[in-house]
Design an enzyme around this catalytic site. Sequence first.
Site, PDB file in Angstrom:
ATOM      1  N   ASN A 285     -14.803   2.470   3.633  1.00  0.00           N
ATOM      2  CA  ASN A 285     -13.863   1.428   3.188  1.00  0.00           C
ATOM      3  C   ASN A 285     -14.562   0.087   3.384  1.00  0.00           C
ATOM      4  O   ASN A 285     -15.233  -0.127   4.403  1.00  0.00           O
ATOM      5  CB  ASN A 285     -12.588   1.473   4.036  1.00  0.00           C
ATOM      6  CG  ASN A 285     -11.838   2.801   3.898  1.00  0.00           C
ATOM      7  OD1 ASN A 285     -11.185   3.054   2.910  1.00  0.00           O
ATOM      8  ND2 ASN A 285     -11.967   3.675   4.903  1.00  0.00           N
TER       9      ASN A 285
ATOM     10  N   CYS B  59      -4.611   6.512   8.312  1.00  0.00           N
ATOM     11  CA  CYS B  59      -4.051   5.538   7.358  1.00  0.00           C
ATOM     12  C   CYS B  59      -3.024   4.694   8.108  1.00  0.00           C
ATOM     13  O   CYS B  59      -1.947   5.209   8.445  1.00  0.00           O
ATOM     14  CB  CYS B  59      -3.398   6.264   6.184  1.00  0.00           C
ATOM     15  SG  CYS B  59      -2.625   5.135   5.000  1.00  0.00           S
ATOM     16  N   GLY B  60      -3.347   3.431   8.356  1.00  0.00           N
ATOM     17  CA  GLY B  60      -2.469   2.597   9.173  1.00  0.00           C
ATOM     18  C   GLY B  60      -1.122   2.324   8.530  1.00  0.00           C
ATOM     19  O   GLY B  60      -0.067   2.498   9.155  1.00  0.00           O
ATOM     20  N   ASN B  61      -1.151   1.938   7.245  1.00  0.00           N
ATOM     21  CA  ASN B  61       0.128   1.672   6.561  1.00  0.00           C
ATOM     22  C   ASN B  61       0.935   2.972   6.451  1.00  0.00           C
ATOM     23  O   ASN B  61       2.165   2.972   6.591  1.00  0.00           O
ATOM     24  CB  ASN B  61      -0.132   1.085   5.169  1.00  0.00           C
ATOM     25  CG  ASN B  61      -0.667  -0.326   5.262  1.00  0.00           C
ATOM     26  OD1 ASN B  61      -0.160  -1.142   6.022  1.00  0.00           O
ATOM     27  ND2 ASN B  61      -1.715  -0.627   4.515  1.00  0.00           N
TER      28      ASN B  61
ATOM     29  N   ASN C  77       0.892  -1.191   0.000  1.00  0.00           N
ATOM     30  CA  ASN C  77       0.000   0.000   0.000  1.00  0.00           C
ATOM     31  C   ASN C  77       0.904   1.207   0.000  1.00  0.00           C
ATOM     32  O   ASN C  77       1.430   1.605   1.045  1.00  0.00           O
ATOM     33  CB  ASN C  77      -0.897  -0.069   1.241  1.00  0.00           C
ATOM     34  CG  ASN C  77      -1.917   1.039   1.349  1.00  0.00           C
ATOM     35  OD1 ASN C  77      -2.226   1.439   2.454  1.00  0.00           O
ATOM     36  ND2 ASN C  77      -2.427   1.531   0.258  1.00  0.00           N
TER      37      ASN C  77
ATOM     38  N   GLU D 147     -10.816   0.110  -0.928  1.00  0.00           N
ATOM     39  CA  GLU D 147     -10.635   1.304  -0.120  1.00  0.00           C
ATOM     40  C   GLU D 147     -11.467   2.487  -0.634  1.00  0.00           C
ATOM     41  O   GLU D 147     -11.536   2.723  -1.849  1.00  0.00           O
ATOM     42  CB  GLU D 147      -9.159   1.725  -0.089  1.00  0.00           C
ATOM     43  CG  GLU D 147      -8.303   0.885   0.822  1.00  0.00           C
ATOM     44  CD  GLU D 147      -7.039   1.596   1.231  1.00  0.00           C
ATOM     45  OE1 GLU D 147      -7.072   2.840   1.396  1.00  0.00           O
ATOM     46  OE2 GLU D 147      -6.010   0.909   1.373  1.00  0.00           O
ATOM     47  N   ARG D 148     -12.062   3.208   0.282  1.00  0.00           N
ATOM     48  CA  ARG D 148     -12.711   4.475  -0.055  1.00  0.00           C
ATOM     49  C   ARG D 148     -11.698   5.364  -0.749  1.00  0.00           C
ATOM     50  O   ARG D 148     -10.576   5.502  -0.285  1.00  0.00           O
ATOM     51  CB  ARG D 148     -13.200   5.151   1.227  1.00  0.00           C
ATOM     52  CG  ARG D 148     -13.831   6.512   1.043  1.00  0.00           C
ATOM     53  CD  ARG D 148     -14.264   7.144   2.350  1.00  0.00           C
ATOM     54  NE  ARG D 148     -13.154   7.426   3.255  1.00  0.00           N
ATOM     55  CZ  ARG D 148     -13.295   8.127   4.384  1.00  0.00           C
ATOM     56  NH1 ARG D 148     -14.492   8.586   4.733  1.00  0.00           N
ATOM     57  NH2 ARG D 148     -12.268   8.337   5.166  1.00  0.00           N
TER      58      ARG D 148
ATOM     59  N   ASN E 170     -11.322   6.437  10.536  1.00  0.00           N
ATOM     60  CA  ASN E 170     -11.948   6.414   9.216  1.00  0.00           C
ATOM     61  C   ASN E 170     -12.926   5.239   9.190  1.00  0.00           C
ATOM     62  O   ASN E 170     -12.784   4.283   9.927  1.00  0.00           O
ATOM     63  CB  ASN E 170     -10.882   6.316   8.108  1.00  0.00           C
ATOM     64  CG  ASN E 170     -10.011   5.077   8.253  1.00  0.00           C
ATOM     65  OD1 ASN E 170     -10.016   4.402   9.272  1.00  0.00           O
ATOM     66  ND2 ASN E 170      -9.277   4.745   7.197  1.00  0.00           N
TER      67      ASN E 170
ATOM     68  N   CYS F  57      -4.561  -2.547   3.794  1.00  0.00           N
ATOM     69  CA  CYS F  57      -5.182  -1.383   4.446  1.00  0.00           C
ATOM     70  C   CYS F  57      -5.009  -1.579   5.946  1.00  0.00           C
ATOM     71  O   CYS F  57      -5.639  -2.485   6.527  1.00  0.00           O
ATOM     72  CB  CYS F  57      -6.660  -1.295   4.071  1.00  0.00           C
ATOM     73  SG  CYS F  57      -7.546   0.060   4.881  1.00  0.00           S
ATOM     74  N   GLY F  58      -4.180  -0.758   6.571  1.00  0.00           N
ATOM     75  CA  GLY F  58      -3.860  -0.953   7.990  1.00  0.00           C
ATOM     76  C   GLY F  58      -5.046  -0.696   8.897  1.00  0.00           C
ATOM     77  O   GLY F  58      -5.368  -1.494   9.778  1.00  0.00           O
ATOM     78  N   THR F  59      -5.733   0.424   8.676  1.00  0.00           N
ATOM     79  CA  THR F  59      -6.922   0.710   9.491  1.00  0.00           C
ATOM     80  C   THR F  59      -8.001  -0.345   9.238  1.00  0.00           C
ATOM     81  O   THR F  59      -8.736  -0.731  10.152  1.00  0.00           O
ATOM     82  CB  THR F  59      -7.490   2.103   9.181  1.00  0.00           C
ATOM     83  OG1 THR F  59      -7.679   2.231   7.757  1.00  0.00           O
ATOM     84  CG2 THR F  59      -6.576   3.205   9.692  1.00  0.00           C
ATOM     85  N   GLY F  60      -8.045  -0.844   7.981  1.00  0.00           N
ATOM     86  CA  GLY F  60      -9.019  -1.892   7.650  1.00  0.00           C
ATOM     87  C   GLY F  60      -8.728  -3.189   8.376  1.00  0.00           C
ATOM     88  O   GLY F  60      -9.648  -3.870   8.843  1.00  0.00           O
TER      89      GLY F  60
ATOM     90  N   HIS G   6     -15.210   1.897   8.251  1.00  0.00           N
ATOM     91  CA  HIS G   6     -15.016   0.576   7.633  1.00  0.00           C
ATOM     92  C   HIS G   6     -16.290  -0.244   7.756  1.00  0.00           C
ATOM     93  O   HIS G   6     -16.948  -0.215   8.803  1.00  0.00           O
ATOM     94  CB  HIS G   6     -13.870  -0.167   8.323  1.00  0.00           C
ATOM     95  CG  HIS G   6     -12.540   0.521   8.167  1.00  0.00           C
ATOM     96  ND1 HIS G   6     -11.696   0.284   7.121  1.00  0.00           N
ATOM     97  CD2 HIS G   6     -11.950   1.476   8.930  1.00  0.00           C
ATOM     98  CE1 HIS G   6     -10.631   1.073   7.242  1.00  0.00           C
ATOM     99  NE2 HIS G   6     -10.762   1.800   8.324  1.00  0.00           N
TER     100      HIS G   6
HETATM  101  N1  LIG Z   1      -8.830   4.893   1.982  1.00  0.00           N
HETATM  102  C1  LIG Z   1      -8.779   5.287   3.403  1.00  0.00           C
HETATM  103  C2  LIG Z   1      -7.461   6.009   3.711  1.00  0.00           C
HETATM  104  C3  LIG Z   1      -6.247   5.081   3.572  1.00  0.00           C
HETATM  105  C4  LIG Z   1      -6.279   3.987   4.596  1.00  0.00           C
HETATM  106  C5  LIG Z   1      -5.426   2.758   4.307  1.00  0.00           C
HETATM  107  N2  LIG Z   1      -4.554   2.814   3.187  1.00  0.00           N
HETATM  108  C6  LIG Z   1      -4.704   2.269   5.562  1.00  0.00           C
HETATM  109  O1  LIG Z   1      -3.585   1.743   5.471  1.00  0.00           O
HETATM  110  O2  LIG Z   1      -5.324   2.391   6.668  1.00  0.00           O
HETATM  111  C7  LIG Z   1      -9.964   6.201   3.729  1.00  0.00           C
HETATM  112  O3  LIG Z   1     -10.398   6.950   2.853  1.00  0.00           O
HETATM  113  O4  LIG Z   1     -10.414   6.154   4.875  1.00  0.00           O
END
Ligand SMILES: N[C@H](CCC[C@H](N)C(=O)O)C(=O)O
Length: 282
Positions: free
Chosen positions: A197, A73-75, A11, A215-216, A164, A224-227, A166
């Site tokens: 997301n 954004c976690g990553n 990512n 991802e959104r 964010n 996706c780290g937060t995901g 999910h």
């Molecule tokens: N697309 C996400 C932001 C990037 C998060 C993702 N790349 C991660 O690593 O958490 C959003 O609009 O909330």
Amino acid sequence: MKFTKMHGLGNSYIYVDLFKETLEEHDLPRLAVKVSDKNNGIGSDGMILIGPSDTAEISMRVFNNDGSEAMNCGNGLRCVAKFAYENGYVNQTVFNIQTKGGLVEATVHPNEQNKVPTVTVNMGAPRLSRSAIPMIGSAVDQVVNESFDLGEQEVRLTAVSMGNPHAVIFTEDIQSVPLMQVGPTLEKHERFPEWVNVEYVQIVKEDELHFRVWERGTGITQACGTGACAAVVASILNGYSQRDNEVTVHLLGGDLLITWLENGDVLMNGAAETICEGEWLL
Ligand SMILES: N[C@H](CCC[C@H](N)C(=O)O)C(=O)O
């Protein structure tokens, strides 16, 4: 404009160091779209700005490749932490990063023997109230395994915010999920006023999950780290996994280790790697 391209499990983002560069004359969403374009730009999942903060050692702003700005954004956080440590913006291995979604604490592990350097981020507590996601049109405050009508099909989803939003859907077979159909349909669904997301998760066992994401603002990414954090929280809310137990999440780009602690915080550990440095000339 000088930049650094870094990735967390594939990512990738274009990182701009605002301690050294100024982007005042730029329209940031338009710049994010341009630098992210793989044909006319550099190519990435978006753009991340690293800069000073009045509440933490460093700050981060995240723009998806459609130009939308995200709260977290976690990553990206793991890469920002690595960058800050390696560039001497912090002089300790544990420090805070300010995001639009709040403060997080990062721990850099610089001396891991012969391994890709990893970073641990305390992502704080998930937000589970429907109003915090935000999500509308549901009778309950916490949306756990709730039926959601997508017109031609119905899914059951669990809604989790890590700053964010999910929507987590559990599946028996991660290889056959209709991510290309359900992802974009859910991403901009009217019941998610700030969009969402979308994650599909297959339970391998209580401390191991398979994971895919739409991802959104970006579409399918490698990770996706937060995901992944939202997936583990959802797995525990649905009774598949346990609090205080580290869960291995298998994403397309690699593994993340996630723990939802009894104290409420979610810890995420994973790799952060630098791909290249360069100069944006347009
Ligand atoms: N697309 C996400 C932001 C990037 C998060 C993702 N790349 C991660 O690593 O958490 C959003 O609009 O909330």
